[in-house]
Design an enzyme around this catalytic site. Sequence first.
Site, PDB file in Angstrom:
ATOM      1  N   GLY A   9       0.897  -1.093  -0.018  1.00 28.22           N
ATOM      2  CA  GLY A   9       0.003   0.069   0.036  1.00 28.22           C
ATOM      3  C   GLY A   9       0.968   1.346   0.247  1.00 28.22           C
ATOM      4  O   GLY A   9       1.727   1.239  -0.750  1.00 28.22           O
ATOM      5  N   ILE A  11       2.820   2.491   2.430  1.00 29.38           N
ATOM      6  CA  ILE A  11       4.499   2.425   2.914  1.00 29.38           C
ATOM      7  C   ILE A  11       5.040   1.485   2.038  1.00 29.38           C
ATOM      8  O   ILE A  11       6.381   1.679   1.681  1.00 29.38           O
ATOM      9  CB  ILE A  11       4.584   2.428   4.665  1.00 29.38           C
ATOM     10  CG1 ILE A  11       4.051   3.163   5.525  1.00 29.38           C
ATOM     11  CG2 ILE A  11       5.960   1.871   4.812  1.00 29.38           C
ATOM     12  CD1 ILE A  11       4.785   4.851   5.100  1.00 29.38           C
ATOM     13  N   GLY A  12       4.761   0.395   1.740  1.00 29.88           N
ATOM     14  CA  GLY A  12       5.176  -0.795   1.047  1.00 29.88           C
ATOM     15  C   GLY A  12       5.060  -0.399  -0.501  1.00 29.88           C
ATOM     16  O   GLY A  12       6.280  -0.649  -0.908  1.00 29.88           O
ATOM     17  N   ASN A 103       2.947  -1.629  12.660  1.00 32.95           N
ATOM     18  CA  ASN A 103       2.833  -0.608  13.766  1.00 32.95           C
ATOM     19  C   ASN A 103       2.516  -1.336  14.944  1.00 32.95           C
ATOM     20  O   ASN A 103       2.079  -2.466  15.092  1.00 32.95           O
ATOM     21  CB  ASN A 103       1.694   0.298  13.490  1.00 32.95           C
ATOM     22  CG  ASN A 103       2.142   1.492  12.821  1.00 32.95           C
ATOM     23  OD1 ASN A 103       3.185   1.970  12.745  1.00 32.95           O
ATOM     24  ND2 ASN A 103       1.093   2.097  12.040  1.00 32.95           N
ATOM     25  N   LYS A 205       8.025   5.498  19.068  1.00 33.09           N
ATOM     26  CA  LYS A 205       6.928   5.449  18.058  1.00 33.09           C
ATOM     27  C   LYS A 205       5.317   5.279  18.754  1.00 33.09           C
ATOM     28  O   LYS A 205       4.646   5.883  18.387  1.00 33.09           O
ATOM     29  CB  LYS A 205       7.382   4.533  16.918  1.00 33.09           C
ATOM     30  CG  LYS A 205       6.058   5.040  15.768  1.00 33.09           C
ATOM     31  CD  LYS A 205       6.425   4.219  14.581  1.00 33.09           C
ATOM     32  CE  LYS A 205       5.528   4.356  13.452  1.00 33.09           C
ATOM     33  NZ  LYS A 205       5.518   3.513  12.508  1.00 33.09           N
ATOM     34  N   ASN A 209       1.601   6.724  18.985  1.00 38.84           N
ATOM     35  CA  ASN A 209       0.446   6.061  18.294  1.00 38.84           C
ATOM     36  C   ASN A 209      -0.604   5.537  19.453  1.00 38.84           C
ATOM     37  O   ASN A 209      -1.803   5.592  19.044  1.00 38.84           O
ATOM     38  CB  ASN A 209       0.936   4.673  17.716  1.00 38.84           C
ATOM     39  CG  ASN A 209       1.796   5.273  16.458  1.00 38.84           C
ATOM     40  OD1 ASN A 209       1.182   6.366  15.525  1.00 38.84           O
ATOM     41  ND2 ASN A 209       2.437   4.365  15.970  1.00 38.84           N
ATOM     42  N   ASN A 213      -3.613   8.223  18.184  1.00 37.18           N
ATOM     43  CA  ASN A 213      -4.507   7.632  17.534  1.00 37.18           C
ATOM     44  C   ASN A 213      -5.985   7.460  17.885  1.00 37.18           C
ATOM     45  O   ASN A 213      -6.784   7.955  16.948  1.00 37.18           O
ATOM     46  CB  ASN A 213      -3.839   6.382  16.923  1.00 37.18           C
ATOM     47  CG  ASN A 213      -3.010   6.575  15.674  1.00 37.18           C
ATOM     48  OD1 ASN A 213      -3.630   6.629  14.603  1.00 37.18           O
ATOM     49  ND2 ASN A 213      -1.676   6.818  15.863  1.00 37.18           N
ATOM     50  N   SER A 274      -3.555   7.927  11.404  1.00 34.71           N
ATOM     51  CA  SER A 274      -3.837   6.481  10.724  1.00 34.71           C
ATOM     52  C   SER A 274      -5.028   5.949  11.049  1.00 34.71           C
ATOM     53  O   SER A 274      -6.159   5.657  10.410  1.00 34.71           O
ATOM     54  CB  SER A 274      -2.923   5.518  10.711  1.00 34.71           C
ATOM     55  OG  SER A 274      -2.784   4.959  12.102  1.00 34.71           O
ATOM     56  N   GLU A 286      -6.359  -0.253  14.011  1.00 35.86           N
ATOM     57  CA  GLU A 286      -5.415  -1.120  14.506  1.00 35.86           C
ATOM     58  C   GLU A 286      -5.318  -0.935  16.213  1.00 35.86           C
ATOM     59  O   GLU A 286      -4.325  -0.413  16.824  1.00 35.86           O
ATOM     60  CB  GLU A 286      -3.857  -0.583  14.140  1.00 35.86           C
ATOM     61  CG  GLU A 286      -3.542  -1.085  12.613  1.00 35.86           C
ATOM     62  CD  GLU A 286      -2.191  -0.529  12.326  1.00 35.86           C
ATOM     63  OE1 GLU A 286      -1.387  -1.685  11.998  1.00 35.86           O
ATOM     64  OE2 GLU A 286      -1.771   0.494  12.292  1.00 35.86           O
TER      65      GLU A 286
END
Length: 326
Positions: A9, A11-12, A103, A205, A209, A213, A274, A286
Amino acid sequence: MKICIFGAGAIGGYMGAKLAQAGADVSLVARGPHLAAIQSRGLTLIEEAAEPITVPVKASADPAELGIQDYVIVTLKAHSVPAVVGAMRPLIGKDTTIVSGVNGLPWWYFHKFGGPLEGTRLKTVDPGGVQWSGLGPDRVLGCVVYPAAEVSTPGTVRHIEGNRFSLGEPDGSKSERALRLSRVLQDAGLKAPVRPKLRDEIWIKLWGNLSFNPISALTHATLDVLCTDEGTREVARRMMLEAQTIAEALGVSFPIDVDRRIAGGAAVGAHRTSMLQDIDAARPMEIEALVGSVRELGRIVGQPTPTIDTVHALVTLRARVAGLLP
């Protein structure tokens, strides 16, 4: 060296385009209109202050078409990984390394951790031990992903900021497999330091998050707003302090204090997290990887998490009402 990015997607796709541009033998596992566009006309990358590039790259929805790889870099949402472990097997040979660029707290967190918690499995991120048993923790190389990107249209990835993918072995060693991948990523113009204490970076990180988030999903506020509003800033601060107590009980060192971390979030500006993007797009969030896993660790080390528990309950219900629980 053969590299497959599983979950190409935003990032990939960004990583894949950079590797393909540098001439690496890279393939992508993708799906839907994004896959169809890549197959028909290549993968386009838009970076600030640079001309868009389009690179031909092998892409498929069926990993069996791609063959055994040296590295499989997983860049899926955390809750999506257990369901595709079986599908990943055609990519995995005797010496394949699985790079976990997902993540939240990783399922392999307690592999080669040492002490009484060695080998502990986190139910929130690996229900039933599917990844631990199906992939095997000895194959894993950790990765903390820092870039921000988005799929602007099918087959096109827009890079927003950041180009660092920190790598680390669970045991902290600078292994040849880590150094080898680091060199390839650096040749593609990416930063890829090999860290002896990757778990510290995971927590730095996760610190943001974990709090920013779910609060953004509940309030629909962007980072600059939720980090400066007196009420939501205090909720985030309490969540982060609870998490810090847990992490420090596990031997993690924080190089900055909580107020500097929140100030850093505010400095990002009007960024939609996100989870906020997911809820607006009617995608599962997530929640367990970012919030539930910290609650689980709190119970493991005997530390209460009252604020995290409250926010977890609220955002879980928000997702359930919207039909967005994984």
